[in-house]
Scaffold this active site. Structure first.
Site, short mmCIF file in Angstrom:
data_model
loop_
_atom_site.label_atom_id
_atom_site.label_comp_id
_atom_site.label_asym_id
_atom_site.label_seq_id
_atom_site.Cartn_x
_atom_site.Cartn_y
_atom_site.Cartn_z
N GLU B 53 57.15 35.55 29.98
CA GLU B 53 56.24 34.44 29.65
C GLU B 53 55.09 34.87 28.75
O GLU B 53 54.58 34.07 27.96
CB GLU B 53 55.70 33.79 30.93
CG GLU B 53 56.74 33.01 31.72
CD GLU B 53 57.54 33.86 32.70
OE1 GLU B 53 57.43 35.11 32.64
OE2 GLU B 53 58.26 33.29 33.53
N PHE B 115 56.62 29.14 48.07
CA PHE B 115 57.31 30.08 47.20
C PHE B 115 56.91 29.82 45.74
O PHE B 115 56.91 28.69 45.28
CB PHE B 115 58.83 29.92 47.36
CG PHE B 115 59.60 30.82 46.43
CD1 PHE B 115 59.50 32.20 46.54
CD2 PHE B 115 60.40 30.29 45.42
CE1 PHE B 115 60.19 33.03 45.68
CE2 PHE B 115 61.08 31.12 44.55
CZ PHE B 115 60.98 32.49 44.68
N GLN B 116 56.59 30.88 45.05
CA GLN B 116 56.14 30.84 43.65
C GLN B 116 54.95 29.91 43.45
O GLN B 116 54.81 29.27 42.41
CB GLN B 116 57.30 30.48 42.70
CG GLN B 116 58.33 31.59 42.64
CD GLN B 116 59.28 31.49 41.46
OE1 GLN B 116 59.58 30.40 40.99
NE2 GLN B 116 59.76 32.62 40.97
N LYS B 165 55.86 19.67 40.82
CA LYS B 165 57.25 19.26 40.63
C LYS B 165 57.49 17.80 41.03
O LYS B 165 58.27 17.09 40.37
CB LYS B 165 58.17 20.19 41.43
CG LYS B 165 59.61 20.13 40.98
CD LYS B 165 60.45 21.19 41.63
CE LYS B 165 61.89 21.07 41.19
NZ LYS B 165 62.75 22.06 41.90
N MET B 483 44.64 55.34 18.80
CA MET B 483 43.23 54.98 18.82
C MET B 483 42.53 55.57 20.04
O MET B 483 41.40 56.03 19.96
CB MET B 483 43.07 53.46 18.78
CG MET B 483 41.66 53.00 18.49
SD MET B 483 41.00 53.67 16.96
CE MET B 483 41.33 52.33 15.81
#
Lengths: 167, 586
Positions: B53, B115-116, B165, B483
């Protein structure tokens, strides 16, 4: 330039979920100081709330605080009451004092001097309600501590500009 | 327009189409299944499946920065949303318009550690311009269109819309709002007349003016870039650009002094230090730009044009703040300038340019050439020279290669240079290049990378392969996190703690495994062939350019130092030790 100033700021905000979290998150995330913060809806339809914040910082930081608050999407307007001119500041407190005998009588006498009201009483305690400037509440609480066990609930400062102008 | 009955998920697709969105970057999951189902049933929106993502947000950023449109992301709840956080923060810091749609567990489960589930609006509150949780399908249309409005207007930024949802399944009425008028959000675009007049007076009276412009010029749109160019040429003032602003003035313009700041050119930094009037246009006096604040442009009257009031007086107190959109304000300034028919006093201006030419003679971007080893600066120079006749877009990762690219690649127009400036996100360049390539299928898109950064989002090679995107990954491989190593050299006695790129993959074989072309050059005389080959193949390429392992990025303003205290090479750093307070700075 680097003197720390104390400012009372009023923000009119849309009364939507998360708006208070945005304001508080802004202060903690950017390391600004919050001395007190109060919030309540202020329009008849309850669509807008007023947040009163007492903060402190250098003039540059105070300017930043106002600009950063203004940048939040649900904030309608930000007013620096301290900078804008004379204003009235009040705080409300509930003070429970547990004492007996002479101390109990003395607490009632002091309460009278401070124009505090008795909100609740038992044989060994009083709950006083008190409105005033911050320092008035502080000296009241200090006097009570000398007389017995004390519990304090304070509202934080609410403030409004003097004069006929309405926000 | 009459409203139409549809599900929340269908509204999402419809609103995106109505907003003119063509491509979205995403990754499916349980909490966005209804939206993916609605996506499956239509053919107006193209979905690009990333491999993580975080890559989706960077790809959307690349798409947005190279087109000026809003980049759109669709991810699931929980880990989908948390993986997007780095990209959202990146977009916030660099003011990139991105709308990120996140799935959420159904409303009745919110707060139950389902969940999630994660507190997406809570987590993303400090890393977005604004965010929403849609709790009623009837709010869906308004919220989505408002999200686009807020993302692209004012100072652009990322906006998250969290979509439970059950709301995606629910049916409601969809109507596209005619015009979004937000109750409390109203960015100011135009300056007042007196602000404009004062700015013109200050510029006209300047003996040693400088224009210091940044990403705000690019965000304001093509007109802002034209007006900036015209302003610089009309006033005859030298102009320097920030890392975010490269391309806002053509690099070939004789008024251009190069980038300023920590790894900026000597002439740009010295001119900033010595100017008497500074016009800052859409930049924010970032610590990488100003150096030590108490020694920053000590004799300058400063004008600051910015659309974001919180950028004004944040780091540097200015004499004339102008809150407004760059194009609007520059247009007004030029109108007044033209109306007054101003010609600045030639004498002092000539002196100023003479001084600048002396600083230019220092040739501060120069480096030690070599016949035996590829110098990273040389590799970028050749890449620049060999892509000049092409329609080229450059993205970068973060580190030495990024600074060398900024120094040695010249940009003639805006939106050609995509780099993570504010947040400094390693792993930005490859997904950003994917976003750019999708927006410009026929263009040459090169991600100038380091061998360490590229591994942070290497999984996106699979995305490039799936959509046959011929992105070119040009790795300056010095086997170090260069760097960080450079700073360890400067500040920590050369103790290279954990900065060696141990156990690197074979990048040629790695490319092959992703169905891309792998190339390698180890000697200077192999470089041109590698670039020719890289540009000619119509496939994704990983070019492993093995460069000088010890080269450092100069010139440099060490942390805690002022613009006139630059280091020009390794010898210099030994002579000017860095102060304790400087060491604390990043």
């Amino acid at each position: 330039m680097d003197t720390i100033e104390r400012h009372t700021i009023a923000a009119l905000v849309e009364n939507e979920p998360g708006v208070l979290a945005r304001v508080i998150g802004l202060f903690s995330g950017r390391g600004y100081n919050i001395e007190s913060l109060t919030v309540a809806p202020v329009t008849p339809d309850e669509s807008m709330s007023r947040i009163s914040i007492v903060t402190s910082g250098t003039p540059m930081i105070i300017e930043q605080i106002k600009a950063q608050l203004n940048r939040l999407v649900p904030i309608a307007s930000v007013h620096d009451l301290t900078a804008d001119g004379p204003h009235v500041e009040r705080e409300f407190a509930l003070v429970k004092v547990v004492a007996s005998g002479a101390n109990r009588r003395e607490s009632l006498r002091i309460a009278d001097i401070f124009h505090a009201h008795v909100a609740d009483t038992t044989i060994e305690s009083f709950v006083f309600s008190l409105t005033g400037q911050r320092d008035k509440i502080e000296s009241f609480v200090e006097l009570m501590r000398a007389l017995g066990d004390v519990e304090v609930a304070r509202s934080g400062v609410v403030a409004i500009a003097r004069g006929s102008k309405v926000l | 327009m009459a409203s139409e009955r549809m599900t929340g998920a269908e509204m999402v697709i419809r609103a995106l189409v109505d907003q003119g969105v063509e491509v979205i970057f995403g990754y499916p999951g349980g909490a966005v299944l209804p939206i993916y189902d609605a996506l499956f049933k239509q053919n107006k929106l193209r979905h690009v499946l990333v491999r993580q993502e975080g890559g989706a947000v960077h790809a959307a950023e690349g798409y947005a920065r190279s087109t000026g449109k809003v980049g759109v992301v669709l991810v699931t709840s929980g880990p989908g949303a948390t993986n997007a956080v780095t990209g959202l923060t990146d977009a916030l810091m660099d003011s990139i318009p991105v709308v990120c749609l996140t799935g959420q567990v159904p409303t009745h489960l919110i707060g139950n550690d389902a969940f999630q589930e994660c507190d997406t609006t809570g987590i993303t509150r400090p890393c977005t311009k604004h965010n929403y949780l849609v709790k009623d399908v009837d709010d869906m249309a308004q919220t989505l269109h408002e999200a686009f409005h807020i993302s692209r207007s004012g100072r652009p930024g990322p906006v998250v819309v969290d979509l439970p949802k059950d709301i995606q399944f629910a049916e409601g009425d969809y109507e596209m709002p005619a015009e979004i008028v937000h109750k409390t959000y109203k960015p100011r675009l135009k300056a007042t007349n007196s602000e404009v007049e004062t700015a013109v007076e200050m510029l006209a009276g300047a003996k040693r003016p400088i224009v210091y412009a940044g990403g705000g010029v690019i965000n304001s749109g093509p007109r802002a870039h034209e007006l900036l160019t015209r302003l610089v040429r009309t006033t005859g003032a030298p102009c320097t650009l920030t890392l975010m602003g490269l391309g806002a003035l053509p690099a070939s313009d004789p008024h251009f002094l190069g980038m300023l700041g920590m790894h900026g050119s000597y002439e740009a930094n010295m001119a900033m230090h010595g100017c008497d009037v500074m016009l800052c246009v859409g930049a924010r006096f970032d610590d990488r730009v100003t150096g030590r604040l108490d020694a920053f442009a000590p004799n300058a009257k400063k004008i600051h044009i910015d659309i974001d009031p919180s950028s004004i007086n944040k780091n540097v107190l200015v004499d004339l703040p102008i809150i407004g959109d760059v194009a609007h304000v520059l247009d007004d300034i030029l109108k007044v300038w033209d109306a007054k028919n101003i010609t600045p006093d030639g004498g002092p201006r000539q002196e100023w340019w003479k001084q600048i030419d002396k600083w230019r003679e220092k040739d501060s971007l120069n480096y030690q050439k070599s016949d035996t080893i590829i110098k990273p600066q040389y590799a970028i120079q050749r890449l620049y020279e060999m892509t000049q006749d092409r329609d080229t877009y450059i993205t970068t990762e973060v580190g030495q290669h990024q600074m060398w690219a900024a120094q040695h690649f010249k940009f003639e127009e805006p939106k050609r240079w995509m780099t993570s400036g504010g947040l400094g996100t390693m792993g930005y360049g490859l997904p950003a290049a994917i976003g750019v390539q999708l927006a410009h299928p026929d263009a040459t898109v090169v991600d100038i990378a380091g061998e360490a950064s590229i591994l942070m989002n290497i999984q996106e090679m699979a995305t490039a392969a799936q959509y046959r995107l011929p992105v070119k990954i040009f790795i300056l491989n010095n086997q170090y996190m260069g760097m960080v190593r450079q700073w360890q050299e400067l500040l920590h006695g050369g103790r290279y703690s954990e900065t060696y790129s141990e156990s690197l993959p074979d990048f040629v074989k790695l490319a092959d495994s992703f169905g891309a072309v792998g190339l390698r050059a180890t000697k200077p005389d192999e470089l041109d062939d590698l670039i020719t080959e890289m540009l000619s193949v119509d496939k994704a390429v990983i070019a492993d350019v093995c460069v000088d392992k010890t080269e450092n990025c100069f010139p440099m303003i060490p942390s805690g130092a002022a613009h006139n205290e630059m280091l020009f090479g390794p010898g210099d750093s030994a002579e000017k030790p860095i102060s304790k307070s400087g060491m604390v700075l990043v």
